[in-house]
Design an enzyme around this catalytic site. Structure first.
Site, mmCIF file in Angstrom:
data_model
loop_
_atom_site.group_PDB
_atom_site.id
_atom_site.type_symbol
_atom_site.label_atom_id
_atom_site.label_comp_id
_atom_site.label_asym_id
_atom_site.label_seq_id
_atom_site.Cartn_x
_atom_site.Cartn_y
_atom_site.Cartn_z
ATOM 1 N N GLU A 76 45.279 74.455 -58.926
ATOM 2 C CA GLU A 76 46.363 74.434 -57.941
ATOM 3 C C GLU A 76 47.032 73.054 -57.839
ATOM 4 O OE1 GLU A 76 44.869 75.882 -54.196
ATOM 5 O OE2 GLU A 76 44.487 77.880 -54.979
ATOM 6 N N GLU A 133 40.899 82.967 -58.713
ATOM 7 C CA GLU A 133 40.346 82.981 -57.353
ATOM 8 C C GLU A 133 40.969 84.148 -56.628
ATOM 9 O OE1 GLU A 133 40.771 79.380 -54.971
ATOM 10 O OE2 GLU A 133 40.156 78.144 -56.665
HETATM 11 C C1 BG6 Z 1 41.729 77.619 -52.663
HETATM 12 C C2 BG6 Z 1 41.156 76.316 -53.180
HETATM 13 O O1 BG6 Z 1 43.099 77.559 -52.668
HETATM 14 O O2 BG6 Z 1 41.384 77.979 -51.364
HETATM 15 C C3 BG6 Z 1 39.737 76.081 -52.689
HETATM 16 O O3 BG6 Z 1 41.191 76.259 -54.600
HETATM 17 C C4 BG6 Z 1 39.630 76.390 -51.210
HETATM 18 O O4 BG6 Z 1 39.345 74.782 -52.981
HETATM 19 C C5 BG6 Z 1 40.023 77.848 -50.986
HETATM 20 O O5 BG6 Z 1 38.359 76.113 -50.715
HETATM 21 C C6 BG6 Z 1 39.859 78.335 -49.551
HETATM 22 O O6 BG6 Z 1 40.650 77.609 -48.695
HETATM 23 P P1 BG6 Z 1 40.622 77.749 -47.113
HETATM 24 O O7 BG6 Z 1 41.773 76.920 -46.682
HETATM 25 O O8 BG6 Z 1 40.808 79.173 -46.766
HETATM 26 O O9 BG6 Z 1 39.329 77.210 -46.629
#
Ligand code: BG6
Length: 465
Positions: free
Chosen positions: A167, A366
């Site tokens: 990202e 992801e």
């Molecule tokens: C993703 C990132 O976008 O979101 C991760 O790559 C991050 O590093 C994950 O932990 C979850 O994010 P959040 O803001 O919901 O805790």
């Protein structure tokens, strides 16, 4: 009931990152997250820093067994620049880090887990941020390329899937536009320069990788992509979505995957007076740095409408061209700040990659379905936490992915965010995403029901719904 079957050799697993899992034992240097926590602990949910994480440094063997229990055949994490490199000027490596990453990789490989290694997950070394401004500086761009080459040489024979950045737009947004990453600046022109420099750092790393001609290894990039959905079909809203797509998606996707810098993007940046400093040599490096695969992270859709209120910030952000919009008919996840749930976005992303980006091999790098500890509740008599909510949503997203694959999308895997509940930047442990709960007091990993379902999916390559 319909049976959804995925291609053979599909990659099933999870994603995480070094800084969010390893803990700080024996780290050569600090990253900006250590530095920022020292300066402003109150910015972090319940004040928890990245020191208190899953402690993978000590528990990686146990955790690889935990991966097997939920059926993974692959796993992505990242190398921490600030762990691996002891001296950024000379490139001297930290031998303890080399041993740790070697052991961790060997453990995964010996247990049938294909490691995918990322080089940068928001974790600029603190020293490079403070001395040179991090990716504000082209010196740091070169230092990143040196670090990348060191990592390729040390671990390239073990790692088949390399990723330069996770990202890459997020450190730009967080650090230079919206104040959720260090250095917390709000400066549109600098943000654009940092974005360009990150794309350049990626390109230089890709060229270093290719020069090494590592057998059986590929290099790719992981981007967070979402289509921009409009409020209605008006020309004004469509234009707003076009700008959002240009500035948030194509700004990284086109140079990194198509090796093209969109002319429309250059025009918009010029119109806003935020054109970055570049050279023709740098542009050539970017437009010739070929990646072999793309990872896409997806959590929530973007919804936009034409700007109605006047833009009142005194610096450039993409929102100068649109306003964010909440879909009144949307479904929302009460456990993730009411973020909209839109599984069809996965299909739309897949089709965009198929139709506009040469159907490059890609994977869902992801997909995160957040809950909080309260909504997940305590383990039942079977010792499992009941997170069937997560399984239900995962199925809905996978149905859409399956539909795209049936239509020819070149998708080769799915990784859920994340493996064990992990520390997440300012949110710390607020949102839980893992196959295992992390007990913050004891460090215990407590299995969740979803893992059983996932194991069946990964083992059979199919599910019924
Ligand atoms: C993703 C990132 O976008 O979101 C991760 O790559 C991050 O590093 C994950 O932990 C979850 O994010 P959040 O803001 O919901 O805790």
């Amino acid at each position: 009931m319909t049976k959804y079957t995925f291609p053979q050799n599909f990659m099933w697993g999870a994603a995480a990152s070094g800084i969010q899992t390893e803990g700080s034992t024996n780290k050569a240097n600090d990253s900006i997250w250590d530095l920022w926590h020292q300066k402003s602990p109150e910015r972090f949910y319940r004040g928890i820093s990245s020191e208190t994480v899953t402690d993978t440094y000590h528990r990686y063997q146990e955790d690889v067994q935990n991966m097997k229990k939920v059926g993974f055949n692959s796993f992505r994490t990242s190398i921490q620049w600030s762990r691996l490199i002891k001296d950024y000027e000379t490139g001297e490596v930290c031998q303890d880090a080399v041993a740790f990453y070697n052991n961790y990789l060997d453990e995964m490989i010996a247990n049938g887990i294909e490691p995918m290694m990322n080089l940068y997950h928001f974790d600029m070394p603190a020293e490079l941020q403070e001395k040179f401004g991090g990716f504000e500086s082209k010196k740091v761009v070169d230092m990143f390329a040196d670090y990348a080459e060191t990592a390729f040489k040390l671990f390239g024979h073990k790692v088949k899937y390399w990723i330069t950045f996770n990202e890459p737009i997020v450190p730009v947004e967080g650090g230079y536009l919206y104040d959720f990453h260090y250095p917390c600046k709000k400066d549109g022109k600098l943000a654009v320069q940092v974005a360009f420099n990150i794309i350049l750092a990626h390109a230089k790393a890709v060229h270093r990788f290719n020069a090494l001609e590592l057998e059986n290894s590929k290099i790719g990039i992981v981007l967070n992509l979402t289509p921009s959905y409009t409020r209605n079909d008006s020309e004004e809203d469509k234009k707003a979505a076009w700008y959002a797509d240009l500035l948030f998606n194509r700004s990284f996707l086109d140079p990194m995957v198509k090796n093209e810098i969109p002319q429309e993007l250059c025009d918009v940046l010029e119109e806003q007076g935020v054109t970055p400093e570049t050279t023709s040599k740098e542009v050539e490096l970017i437009t010739t740095a070929k990646v072999e695969f793309l990872g896409v992270n997806y959590y929530v859709p973007r919804r936009v409408k034409a700007r109605e209120a006047s833009y009142d910030l005194d610096y450039f952000t993409p929102e100068v061209y649109f306003e964010n919009y909440v879909n009144p008919e949307g479904r929302f996840n009460p456990y993730r700040d009411n973020n909209e749930i839109l599984p069809t976005a996965v299909y739309d992303i897949a089709k965009n990659v198929q139709e506009n980006y040469g159907n490059i091999p890609w994977y869902l790098a992801e997909i995160g379905i957040a809950m909080d500890v309260e909504s997940e509740g305590e383990p039942g008599e079977d010792g499992l936490i009941d997170d069937s909510f997560r399984t239900g949503l995962m199925k809905e997203h996978l149905v859409q992915l399956h539909r795209a694959i049936q239509e020819g999308s070149n998708c080769f895997g799915v990784h859920q965010w994340t493996f064990i509940d992990n520390w997440s930047w300012l949110n710390s442990f607020k949102r839980r995403y893992g196959f295992y709960r992390l007990d913050l007091e004891t460090g215990d990993r407590i299995p969740k029901k979803h893992g059983l379902w996932f194991k069946e999916l990964a083992t059979t390559g199919s599910f019924e719904d």
